[in-house]
Design a protein around this motif. Structure first.
Motif, PDB file in Angstrom:
ATOM      1  N   THR A 131       0.831  -1.208   0.000  1.00  0.00           N
ATOM      2  CA  THR A 131       0.000   0.000   0.000  1.00  0.00           C
ATOM      3  C   THR A 131       0.866   1.258   0.000  1.00  0.00           C
ATOM      4  OG1 THR A 131      -1.899  -1.071   1.033  1.00  0.00           O
ATOM      5  CG2 THR A 131      -1.687   1.304   1.371  1.00  0.00           C
ATOM      6  N   ASP A 172      -7.404  -0.954  -3.340  1.00  0.00           N
ATOM      7  CA  ASP A 172      -6.697  -1.509  -2.187  1.00  0.00           C
ATOM      8  C   ASP A 172      -7.428  -2.760  -1.714  1.00  0.00           C
ATOM      9  OD1 ASP A 172      -4.346  -0.592  -0.564  1.00  0.00           O
ATOM     10  OD2 ASP A 172      -5.743  -0.927   1.091  1.00  0.00           O
ATOM     11  N   GLU A 173      -6.708  -3.862  -1.544  1.00  0.00           N
ATOM     12  CA  GLU A 173      -7.307  -5.130  -1.088  1.00  0.00           C
ATOM     13  C   GLU A 173      -8.352  -5.622  -2.081  1.00  0.00           C
ATOM     14  OE1 GLU A 173      -6.005  -6.365   1.520  1.00  0.00           O
ATOM     15  OE2 GLU A 173      -5.544  -4.808   2.999  1.00  0.00           O
ATOM     16  N   ASN A 226      -3.842  -3.782  -5.580  1.00  0.00           N
ATOM     17  CA  ASN A 226      -3.061  -4.566  -4.621  1.00  0.00           C
ATOM     18  C   ASN A 226      -3.974  -5.451  -3.800  1.00  0.00           C
ATOM     19  OD1 ASN A 226      -3.610  -3.523  -1.822  1.00  0.00           O
ATOM     20  ND2 ASN A 226      -2.904  -1.590  -2.760  1.00  0.00           N
ATOM     21  N   HIS A 274      -5.495  -2.019  11.073  1.00  0.00           N
ATOM     22  CA  HIS A 274      -5.605  -2.437   9.689  1.00  0.00           C
ATOM     23  C   HIS A 274      -6.555  -3.630   9.690  1.00  0.00           C
ATOM     24  CE1 HIS A 274      -3.696  -3.975   5.923  1.00  0.00           C
ATOM     25  NE2 HIS A 274      -3.414  -2.728   5.729  1.00  0.00           N
TER      26      HIS A 274
HETATM   27 MG   LIG Z   1      -2.214  -2.796   2.226  1.00  0.00          MG
END
Ligand SMILES: [Mg+2]
Ligand SMILES: Nc1ncnc2c1ncn2[C@@H]1O[C@H](COP(=O)(O)OP(=O)(O)O)[C@@H](O)[C@H]1O
Length: 422
Positions: A39, A129-130, A156, A419
């Motif tokens: 990230t 993201d993810e 990602n 997170h």
């Molecule tokens: Mg990440």
């Protein structure tokens, strides 16, 4: 705080630049281990690329939820912008960020309907993201919206199961789609000490270890909790040592109804008792009123106001319990998150199971992944006590409690907090 990028991070941040030999790629995929710096480097690269190449354009920035994005991406973005010395403004109510003349629109991608929000948008690029946690419909729509000349796709994720659409349709076809594919390992993050890596390794067990630590797209196979026996104990804590009690339960009429009694002594939650009833095995179904009485007997002796965490789909039973004066909450019910947290808590000793809970122990010994479907799901037989176990862990937030108690391993370099989606 600022550290140089590792070699792989540098590639991720600069692949689009003239002279790299990869500048003609249409996008990039960074996948692999958690906390490997994907990230951070991708945010930096995405900002540099979008600001150098475009003005007066719109960009899609997507995460599982807008909250997750704010936590995991906007934090690092602010830090990167601060280091670059670029001014920016964040319109929170409209979930958009302005940098120079460009606008970055934040989107959550957690449901099949999430893609509706993208309709009509014309973007010069996207940052996802993810992405392995997004529905395929959202990813397809996002790609379709990036129609401005020179637009690029930035993805990602951590690995999932091998037949997952993002693996088969993007990662495996990266060359054909003209996407640059970069695989990350924890050693690609220059800020992680060996001590921190060791702690992460202890946080994940079974298939989650293979995926999040080793960065492999592995199928969940075999026992869901292969090391459950290490979490068994023959003695229960003394009642005097117990500081808090709770009950978690999985509701069933034909299927088994399974409840577990929880007792916290210090930092450890112990499963100290169980209740089980199977309408099918006993040849007679119990009513909600019967179960309420059984719970009253099961929980006799526990302090008033002890919390019950129930199967969230058991609406009528929850209502009956509440009418009878019990403090009942709907359990947190994400299967994969619950299993991951339960495995980690048992491995670390934050959850112990009294071996006298025979029904639970029997189920744990046979609780397996169903690998036939190719995706992530446990076999749905004899899983009632196992469900109650994960409801307890997830609802008591035992895995998070550890962090709150200061054993944090989230080392939030930029203070962006926990997170959640790893
Ligand atoms: Mg990440
Ligand atoms: N080169 C770097 N300089 C400073 N901090 C970094 C660097 N690489 C990673 N980090 C920090 O390490 C942590 C994990 O990195 P992150 O990019 O979030 O990993 P991933 O997305 O792979 O899970 C974050 O706090 C991130 O800001």
């Amino acid at each position: 705080m600022t550290r140089a990028l590792s070699a792989r991070q540098r590639t991720l941040a600069t692949w689009w630049a003239e002279g790299t030999g990869t500048e003609s790629r249409e996008g990039v995929i960074a996948e692999g281990a958690i906390r490997s710096g994907k990230t951070w480097a991708m945010v930096l690269g995405f900002l540099l690329w979008s600001q150098r190449r475009f003005s007066c354009q719109r960009f899609i920035v997507a995460g599982v939820t807008v909250e997750a994005l704010k936590r995991n991406v906007v934090g690092p973005m602010g830090e990167a912008l601060r280091q670059l010395g670029w001014a920016w403004s964040f319109n929170r109510s409209e979930s958009r960020i302005s940098i120079g003349t460009n606008t970055y629109h934040l989107f959550g991608a957690n449901t099949e309907r999430s893609q509706d929000a993208l309709q009509g948008l014309t973007a010069a690029g996207c940052y996802a993201d993810e992405v392995a946690l997004f529905p395929k419909s959202f990813v397809d729509q996002m790609v379709a919206r990036c129609s401005v000349g020179g637009s690029k796709l930035w993805f990602n994720c951590n690995p999932s199961y091998p037949s997952h659409f993002f693996k088969t349709e993007f990662v495996d076809r990266a060359d054909e789609l003209n996407l640059l594919h970069l695989h990350f390992e924890m050693s690609d993050n220059p800020t992680l000490s060996q001590e921190v890596i060791d702690r992460y390794e202890r946080m994940y067990t079974g298939v989650f270890y293979d995926r999040y630590i080793l960065g492999l797209w592995t199928l969940a196979e075999g026992l869901v909790y292969p090391d459950y026996a290490d979490a068994l104990e023959d003695e229960r804590p003394d009642a005097d040592a117990v500081e808090e009690w709770a009950v978690s339960l999985d509701y069933g009429t034909q299927n088994a109804f399974a409840a577990l009694m929880w007792a916290r002594a210090g930092a450890t939650w112990h499963v100290v008792g169980e209740y089980r009833y199977s309408g099918r095995d006993e040849g007679r179904q119990k009513t909600d009123a019967d179960y309420v009485e059984d719970m009253r007997a099961f929980a006799a002796g526990l302090p008033r106001g002890t919390r019950f965490f129930a199967d969230p789909s058991a609406a009528s039973f929850i209502a009956a319990m509440r009418r009878a004066g019990f403090k009942v909450y709907k359990a947190r019910n994400d299967v994969m998150d619950g299993i991951r947290e339960t495995g980690a808590c048992m491995a670390r000793g934050d959850v112990r199971v009294w071996s006298g809970c025979e029904g639970l122990v029997r189920e744990l010994s046979g609780y397996r992944w169903d690998s036939r479907g190719g995706d992530d799901r446990p076999v749905k037989v004899e899983d009632h006590s196992c469900d109650a176990l994960r409801y307890g862990v997830a609802s008591l937030r035992i895995n998070e409690g550890r962090k709150a108690r200061g054993y944090s391993m989230w080392g939030a370099t930029h203070g962006q907090g926990v997170h959640r989606h790893v």
